[in-house]
Design a protein around this motif. Structure first.
Motif, PDB file in Angstrom:
ATOM      1  N   UNK A 485     -20.560 -19.529   8.072  1.00  0.00           N
ATOM      2  CA  UNK A 485     -21.333 -19.643   6.951  1.00  0.00           C
ATOM      3  C   UNK A 485     -22.783 -19.998   6.912  1.00  0.00           C
ATOM      4  N   UNK A 486     -23.255 -20.431   8.125  1.00  0.00           N
ATOM      5  CA  UNK A 486     -24.610 -20.803   8.495  1.00  0.00           C
ATOM      6  C   UNK A 486     -25.239 -19.557   8.825  1.00  0.00           C
ATOM      7  N   UNK A 487     -24.491 -18.882   9.622  1.00  0.00           N
ATOM      8  CA  UNK A 487     -25.356 -17.421  10.146  1.00  0.00           C
ATOM      9  C   UNK A 487     -25.118 -16.461   9.259  1.00  0.00           C
ATOM     10  N   UNK A 488     -23.901 -16.458   8.474  1.00  0.00           N
ATOM     11  CA  UNK A 488     -23.863 -15.497   7.161  1.00  0.00           C
ATOM     12  C   UNK A 488     -23.960 -14.008   7.740  1.00  0.00           C
ATOM     13  N   UNK A 489     -23.219 -13.374   8.529  1.00  0.00           N
ATOM     14  CA  UNK A 489     -23.307 -11.976   8.901  1.00  0.00           C
ATOM     15  C   UNK A 489     -22.730 -11.191   7.754  1.00  0.00           C
ATOM     16  N   UNK A 490     -21.784 -11.849   6.843  1.00  0.00           N
ATOM     17  CA  UNK A 490     -21.321 -11.011   5.736  1.00  0.00           C
ATOM     18  C   UNK A 490     -21.006 -12.217   4.829  1.00  0.00           C
ATOM     19  N   UNK A 491     -21.201 -11.861   3.536  1.00  0.00           N
ATOM     20  CA  UNK A 491     -21.033 -12.921   2.484  1.00  0.00           C
ATOM     21  C   UNK A 491     -19.645 -12.444   1.773  1.00  0.00           C
ATOM     22  N   UNK A 492     -18.658 -13.457   1.742  1.00  0.00           N
ATOM     23  CA  UNK A 492     -17.690 -13.526   0.907  1.00  0.00           C
ATOM     24  C   UNK A 492     -17.898 -13.714  -0.717  1.00  0.00           C
ATOM     25  N   UNK A 493     -17.432 -12.993  -1.305  1.00  0.00           N
ATOM     26  CA  UNK A 493     -17.982 -12.976  -3.007  1.00  0.00           C
ATOM     27  C   UNK A 493     -16.927 -13.805  -3.841  1.00  0.00           C
ATOM     28  N   UNK A 494     -15.758 -13.403  -3.737  1.00  0.00           N
ATOM     29  CA  UNK A 494     -14.568 -13.892  -4.482  1.00  0.00           C
ATOM     30  C   UNK A 494     -13.409 -13.512  -4.103  1.00  0.00           C
ATOM     31  N   UNK A 495     -12.317 -14.326  -4.634  1.00  0.00           N
ATOM     32  CA  UNK A 495     -10.941 -14.216  -4.431  1.00  0.00           C
ATOM     33  C   UNK A 495     -10.343 -13.896  -5.602  1.00  0.00           C
ATOM     34  N   UNK A 496      -9.758 -12.793  -5.835  1.00  0.00           N
ATOM     35  CA  UNK A 496      -9.102 -12.475  -7.343  1.00  0.00           C
ATOM     36  C   UNK A 496      -7.728 -13.215  -7.345  1.00  0.00           C
ATOM     37  N   UNK A 497      -7.228 -13.456  -8.432  1.00  0.00           N
ATOM     38  CA  UNK A 497      -6.000 -13.952  -8.763  1.00  0.00           C
ATOM     39  C   UNK A 497      -4.983 -13.027  -9.119  1.00  0.00           C
ATOM     40  N   UNK A 498      -4.245 -12.761  -8.381  1.00  0.00           N
ATOM     41  CA  UNK A 498      -3.209 -11.656  -8.572  1.00  0.00           C
ATOM     42  C   UNK A 498      -2.071 -12.259  -9.629  1.00  0.00           C
ATOM     43  N   UNK A 499      -1.313 -11.439 -10.469  1.00  0.00           N
ATOM     44  CA  UNK A 499      -0.351 -11.796 -11.156  1.00  0.00           C
ATOM     45  C   UNK A 499       0.529 -10.711 -11.072  1.00  0.00           C
ATOM     46  N   UNK A 500       1.889 -11.023 -10.574  1.00  0.00           N
ATOM     47  CA  UNK A 500       3.121  -9.896 -10.625  1.00  0.00           C
ATOM     48  C   UNK A 500       3.999 -10.117 -11.705  1.00  0.00           C
ATOM     49  N   UNK A 501       4.543  -9.377 -12.368  1.00  0.00           N
ATOM     50  CA  UNK A 501       5.455  -9.420 -13.460  1.00  0.00           C
ATOM     51  C   UNK A 501       6.638  -8.559 -12.865  1.00  0.00           C
ATOM     52  N   UNK A 502       7.807  -9.166 -13.146  1.00  0.00           N
ATOM     53  CA  UNK A 502       9.198  -8.526 -13.097  1.00  0.00           C
ATOM     54  C   UNK A 502      10.173  -8.912 -14.004  1.00  0.00           C
ATOM     55  N   UNK A 503      11.196  -8.322 -14.029  1.00  0.00           N
ATOM     56  CA  UNK A 503      12.390  -8.351 -15.039  1.00  0.00           C
ATOM     57  C   UNK A 503      13.441  -9.409 -14.763  1.00  0.00           C
ATOM     58  N   UNK A 504      13.294  -9.873 -13.343  1.00  0.00           N
ATOM     59  CA  UNK A 504      13.985 -10.751 -12.853  1.00  0.00           C
ATOM     60  C   UNK A 504      15.434 -10.302 -12.201  1.00  0.00           C
ATOM     61  N   UNK A 505      15.550  -9.077 -11.972  1.00  0.00           N
ATOM     62  CA  UNK A 505      16.711  -8.323 -11.428  1.00  0.00           C
ATOM     63  C   UNK A 505      16.697  -8.983  -9.808  1.00  0.00           C
ATOM     64  N   UNK A 506      15.399  -8.968  -9.267  1.00  0.00           N
ATOM     65  CA  UNK A 506      15.330  -9.419  -7.953  1.00  0.00           C
ATOM     66  C   UNK A 506      14.282 -10.470  -7.690  1.00  0.00           C
ATOM     67  N   UNK A 507      14.463 -11.383  -7.133  1.00  0.00           N
ATOM     68  CA  UNK A 507      13.898 -12.677  -6.863  1.00  0.00           C
ATOM     69  C   UNK A 507      12.645 -12.372  -5.962  1.00  0.00           C
ATOM     70  N   UNK A 508      11.565 -11.945  -6.437  1.00  0.00           N
ATOM     71  CA  UNK A 508      10.365 -11.519  -5.666  1.00  0.00           C
ATOM     72  C   UNK A 508       9.652 -12.915  -5.238  1.00  0.00           C
ATOM     73  N   UNK A 509       9.276 -12.648  -4.285  1.00  0.00           N
ATOM     74  CA  UNK A 509       8.534 -14.062  -3.545  1.00  0.00           C
ATOM     75  C   UNK A 509       7.139 -13.405  -3.042  1.00  0.00           C
ATOM     76  N   UNK A 510       6.207 -14.332  -2.624  1.00  0.00           N
ATOM     77  CA  UNK A 510       5.211 -14.671  -1.907  1.00  0.00           C
ATOM     78  C   UNK A 510       5.555 -15.029  -0.350  1.00  0.00           C
ATOM     79  N   UNK A 511       5.275 -13.986   0.637  1.00  0.00           N
ATOM     80  CA  UNK A 511       5.580 -14.518   2.099  1.00  0.00           C
ATOM     81  C   UNK A 511       4.688 -15.579   2.730  1.00  0.00           C
ATOM     82  N   UNK A 512       5.051 -16.500   3.249  1.00  0.00           N
ATOM     83  CA  UNK A 512       4.150 -17.659   4.022  1.00  0.00           C
ATOM     84  C   UNK A 512       3.193 -16.937   4.636  1.00  0.00           C
ATOM     85  N   UNK A 513       1.948 -17.111   4.205  1.00  0.00           N
ATOM     86  CA  UNK A 513       0.831 -16.360   5.188  1.00  0.00           C
ATOM     87  C   UNK A 513       0.731 -14.698   4.759  1.00  0.00           C
TER      88      UNK A 513
END
Length: 531
Positions: A485-513
């Motif tokens: 962060x001090x040297x800053x060879x590149x600058x991260x700007x933002x992290x978008x927040x994602x939303x996934x929608x489903x009808x419940x037939x399958x229990x979708x999940x986010x994998x750890x990491x």
């Protein structure tokens, strides 16, 4: 170079909401009970919408080297181990161990794992895969830390490393697709083979149809899968603009899709399930620090103090996200360091830094040695809005910016060739093993800062890879974030927040990491296998 593409369609928020409301009113869905339960029993076909569609032929060398491309391949090919929402889980290997004295992992393969053509998966296949991929490097997995691979017996493999290598389980054993020797041994140029006949894997699905033109994929369940007959018989990926996803979901045309955050609550109200993703993707401003004025750290810092990342989130993401840490690793990750230089927007600080470098204002423009400062900013159509906002912000201190919109692959190529001033880019994979942190700073890919000017940073990035003590490794990674962060060879700007929608037939999940080495999508193949 592997990377992970964000699947977003940021503009048209109002249109999205309006379309959704119209469709739900027409279908009479408003007011229905919220949250359907996960469907028990088999499912004939499950349809997933994707705004881009085509992610390449789903072989290791055929898929586009971004997360959705790897994901499509992962349905066909299994790895030694895998991850779910809790962490590591057995895959082709039923169990494994590590001997610190010899720096060797030993994997016991399952007896019941078969290739799609009925032949048995053996230790010889695993040995072949490592040898073949050393000869034909697969960009997704780095095998440089592997000393040798031995078949102890028909169902046991031992992999000896050159040194202790902390990311091995996640980034090699959990990411390398194991190949059938009887299929690939005769293939000299794997990147040229795009025939369905080579797609013989040991995964839970087989490919039935792929259309590059239409951006569609159709998978059929592998009923002899060692993990059990998959719950979903067929999985379809179809191309669909994100702005139409909510309407398609409510009409039952698709079962799952990423949706704009503005529609999340409305979708819950009509009984859909909505899951919010972690901040494992970042938009990043690349500096060409190989040339002036970007080669000067103070200049890069001045730009960082000028760019208001909170404003970017508000305008570009419509508030659906968070300003990124200048240390890159997000707060959602256990490896995050909060004590980095924050670069809160501060135009006076930016002007001080620029003045120290000899710049001054003349008729509203920043000038040095009688030359006006004018920069070119490369953007793809997906992040053009970011480019225009950054242009406006840099104009506040007299820097003129020309925004140039190019196809994403062209932007990647120009960044890779150091043929740019500034570029807006982005990638996922920042929630997994911090090996990615080394890769994104000193690696040679187009998404990496390719920065080697700080010897202490270089040492920390290297040492953390071999630190098997997690707390010690965290200390190293956190110090590295402060320096980065001090040297800053590149600058991260933002992290978008994602939303996934489903009808419940399958229990979708986010994998750890994230899936495999950090793919931030809720489409883990295990979700479609579990009853």
């Amino acid at each position: 170079m592997k990377a992970w593409t964000k699947q977003t369609a940021r503009p048209l928020a109002g249109l999205v909401t309006t379309l959704f409301l119209v469709m739900t009113l027409l279908s009479g869905c408003v007011g229905q009970p919220a949250q359907k339960a996960v469907q028990s029993g088999p499912i004939d076909t499950y349809t997933i919408a994707d705004p881009r569609g085509d992610w390449g032929f789903p072989s290791p060398w055929g898929h586009y080297q971004r997360g959705p491309g790897y994901l499509r391949m992962s349905f066909l090919y299994d790895t030694l181990i895998w991850k779910d929402e809790q962490g590591f889980t057995p895959a082709l290997a039923s169990h494994w161990s590590y001997d610190e004295g010899t720096k060797a992992y030993r994997f016991a393969l399952r007896d019941d794992a078969l290739w799609h053509d009925g032949q048995k998966v053996t230790a010889g296949d695993v040995l072949f895969t490592f040898e073949y991929m050393k000869k034909h490097p697969y960009p997704w997995v780095d095998l440089s830390e592997v000393e040798k691979v031995e078949a102890v017996d028909a169902q046991t493999v031992q992999i000896t490393l050159k040194r202790h290598y902390a990311p091995f389980l996640e980034n090699v054993a959990g990411a390398l697709p194991i190949l059938p020797r009887h299929i690939w041994a005769a293939i000299e140029r794997p990147e040229e083979h795009a025939e369905k006949e080579v797609l013989i894997g040991s995964g839970p699905y087989r490919l039935v149809d792929y259309s590059k033109e239409h951006g569609t994929y159709l998978y059929q369940a592998n009923d002899r899968y060692y993990g059990g007959k998959p719950k979903v018989a067929q999985i379809r990926f179809v191309k669909l603009n994100e702005s139409m996803a909510a309407a398609a979901l409510t009409k039952g045309e698709v079962d799952a899709a990423q949706i704009p955050g503005e529609t999340a609550e409305q979708m819950r109200q009509v009984g859909m399930q909505v899951i919010r993703g972690p901040h494992f993707w970042n938009a990043k401003l690349m500096f060409n620090h190989q040339k002036a004025p970007f080669s000067d750290k103070a200049f890069r810092q001045a730009l960082a103090y000028t760019i208001d990342r909170q404003e970017l989130v508000a305008k570009s993401l419509r508030g659906q996200g968070a300003p990124a840490s200048p240390g890159l690793i997000p707060p959602d990750s256990p490896w995050h360091e909060p004590q980095v230089t924050p670069y809160t927007a501060d135009l006076e600080k930016a002007r001080e830094l620029l003045a120290s470098l000899g710049y001054f204002l003349e008729q509203g423009s920043l000038v040095k040695e009688c030359r006006e400062l004018s920069l070119e900013l490369l953007c793809s159509p997906d992040n053009g809005r970011d480019g225009e906002i950054i242009k406006e912000q840099l104009a506040r201190i007299g820097i003129k910016v020309r925004v140039k919109s190019l196809e994403a692959k062209t932007v990647d190529a120009k960044v890779g060739a150091w043929d740019f001033d500034l570029a807006v880019s982005g990638h996922g994979g920042i929630g997994g093993d911090p090996q990615f942190f080394s890769r994104m700073i000193t690696g040679q890919g187009f998404l990496s800062a390719r920065y080697n000017d700080n010897s202490r940073l270089n040492a920390l990035l290297n040492e953390q890879l071999s630190a098997m003590d997690e707390e010690k490794r965290k200390e190293q990674v956190r110090e590295a974030q402060r320096i980065y962060a001090e040297d800053l060879p590149a600058l991260s700007l933002y992290y978008p927040t994602d939303y996934w929608c489903h009808n419940g037939k399958v229990n979708l999940f986010y994998t750890q990491g994230g899936i495999s080495v950090g793919i931030p999508l809720p489409l883990n193949k295990l979700a479609f296998v579990r009853p």
